[in-house]
Design an enzyme around this catalytic site. Structure first.
Site, PDB file in Angstrom:
ATOM      1  N   ASP A  17       0.853  -1.189   0.000  1.00 57.64           N
ATOM      2  CA  ASP A  17       0.000   0.000   0.000  1.00 57.64           C
ATOM      3  C   ASP A  17       0.893   1.245   0.000  1.00 57.64           C
ATOM      4  O   ASP A  17       1.366   1.670   1.053  1.00 57.64           O
ATOM      5  CB  ASP A  17      -0.902  -0.011   1.246  1.00 57.64           C
ATOM      6  CG  ASP A  17      -1.762   1.241   1.325  1.00 57.64           C
ATOM      7  OD1 ASP A  17      -2.321   1.646   0.304  1.00 57.64           O
ATOM      8  OD2 ASP A  17      -1.866   1.830   2.426  1.00 57.64           O
ATOM      9  N   GLU A  77      -2.607  -1.428  -4.833  1.00 58.14           N
ATOM     10  CA  GLU A  77      -3.818  -0.653  -5.116  1.00 58.14           C
ATOM     11  C   GLU A  77      -3.697  -0.029  -6.504  1.00 58.14           C
ATOM     12  O   GLU A  77      -2.621   0.439  -6.881  1.00 58.14           O
ATOM     13  CB  GLU A  77      -3.976   0.438  -4.046  1.00 58.14           C
ATOM     14  CG  GLU A  77      -5.422   0.723  -3.708  1.00 58.14           C
ATOM     15  CD  GLU A  77      -5.547   1.709  -2.559  1.00 58.14           C
ATOM     16  OE1 GLU A  77      -5.782   1.263  -1.427  1.00 58.14           O
ATOM     17  OE2 GLU A  77      -5.439   2.915  -2.792  1.00 58.14           O
ATOM     18  N   ASP A 150      -1.649   1.292   7.545  1.00 66.49           N
ATOM     19  CA  ASP A 150      -1.017   1.103   6.225  1.00 66.49           C
ATOM     20  C   ASP A 150      -0.606  -0.349   6.013  1.00 66.49           C
ATOM     21  O   ASP A 150      -0.715  -0.882   4.903  1.00 66.49           O
ATOM     22  CB  ASP A 150       0.219   2.002   6.095  1.00 66.49           C
ATOM     23  CG  ASP A 150      -0.080   3.428   6.495  1.00 66.49           C
ATOM     24  OD1 ASP A 150       0.035   3.720   7.699  1.00 66.49           O
ATOM     25  OD2 ASP A 150      -0.440   4.224   5.623  1.00 66.49           O
TER      26      ASP A 150
END
Lengths: 179, 179
Positions: A17, A77, A150
């Site tokens: 991420d 992502e 995170d």
């Protein structure tokens, strides 16, 4: 502790991420149904650190994780549409490093939108960060909630890939009719 | 051919112009007043190439240029504000690789806005690409206009750094009073 998954069916997934200040990562071993967390953590950019050296920090840390856990796939992502141009540009720097790591180690890369990740892990596309952390803990049989968020997000991305891949496998094995 | 610049005063500058499809680069040797082009070129992303492998291509090419010409400094265009979030994100990927190269080789990085570059090279902040190419040819004593314009832009960034650095040096030597 979760029952160990036999080696011949497992896939090791590195979820990442990227962020402008903190980049989370998590490694998940899965046989499609059961998931096991191998490691997770985050790479922080120090306040005094310039951007080039913080990117090198991400590059070096991810390379160490790749060398140690030898994942079969990297999940990240997908392009983040909501940001303004400047924050997207800074985020793109960190994301570029992840893509470079995937190409350098010749590991396939899969991308998932935030909506897909939340739907796959929580079952609801607009889930809160705390719900995602809670589900990452439950699905991976962790003793505590993964912190910071995170790292939990990175684990969620890995679990999302595990779910999507398993779904694809079932379709290809004919267990779910594909309309 | 331009007169060779004595080695003890020279600075070698690598200018890089990152783009989502084409990344230009140019190496300039300068003594502050005279500039010499050592090399220039561009790194294209093939239509069939995925983003991770195109980033690796940029990384490998820049590393070769860094190893061959050993520049003292890297100059790059600063954050590009006009783009929308999506194009900024893609541009950020390529830019992240350049910053990583700077950190890996421990080379200082300087950033200049498009306005600064055009002002330093053409003398006019809204100069056209063709004017920039023409001035890069003139200032570097090239026999032909550097093509494609991405490579000319990269050379212009290097020349811009040479001019700004020389200006800073003159200030520090007291030749230009600093108010």
């Amino acid at each position: 502790m979760q029952q160990e998954i036999p080696l011949n069916f497992v896939v090791i997934i590195l979820g990442v991420d990227p962020g402008s200040r903190v980049t989370g990562y998590g490694v998940v071993r899965t046989d499609g149904g059961r998931h096991e967390c191998l490691t997770y953590g985050c790479i922080r950019r120090a306040r005094v650190q310039d951007l080039p050296h913080s990117l090198r920090n991400i590059y070096d840390t991810l390379n160490s994780v790749l060398a140690e856990y030898r994942p079969d796939v990297i999940a990240v992502e997908s392009l983040f549409h909501a940001a303004n141009a400047k924050s997207a540009l800074v985020l793109g720097h960190a994301r570029g490093i992840i893509l470079l790591c995937a190409a350098t180690h010749d590991i396939p890369l899969h991308e998932y939108s935030p909506l897909e990740i939340k739907k796959a892990v929580v079952g609801y596309g607009r889930a809160e960060k705390a719900q995602l952390q809670q589900m990452a803990k439950l699905l991976l049989g962790l003793k505590q909630i993964p912190e910071p968020h995170d790292a939990a997000d990175a684990l969620a991305i890995a679990v999302c890939h595990a779910h999507c891949q398993e779904f694809q496998n079932r379709i290809s094995r004919g267990k779910i009719p594909y309309r």
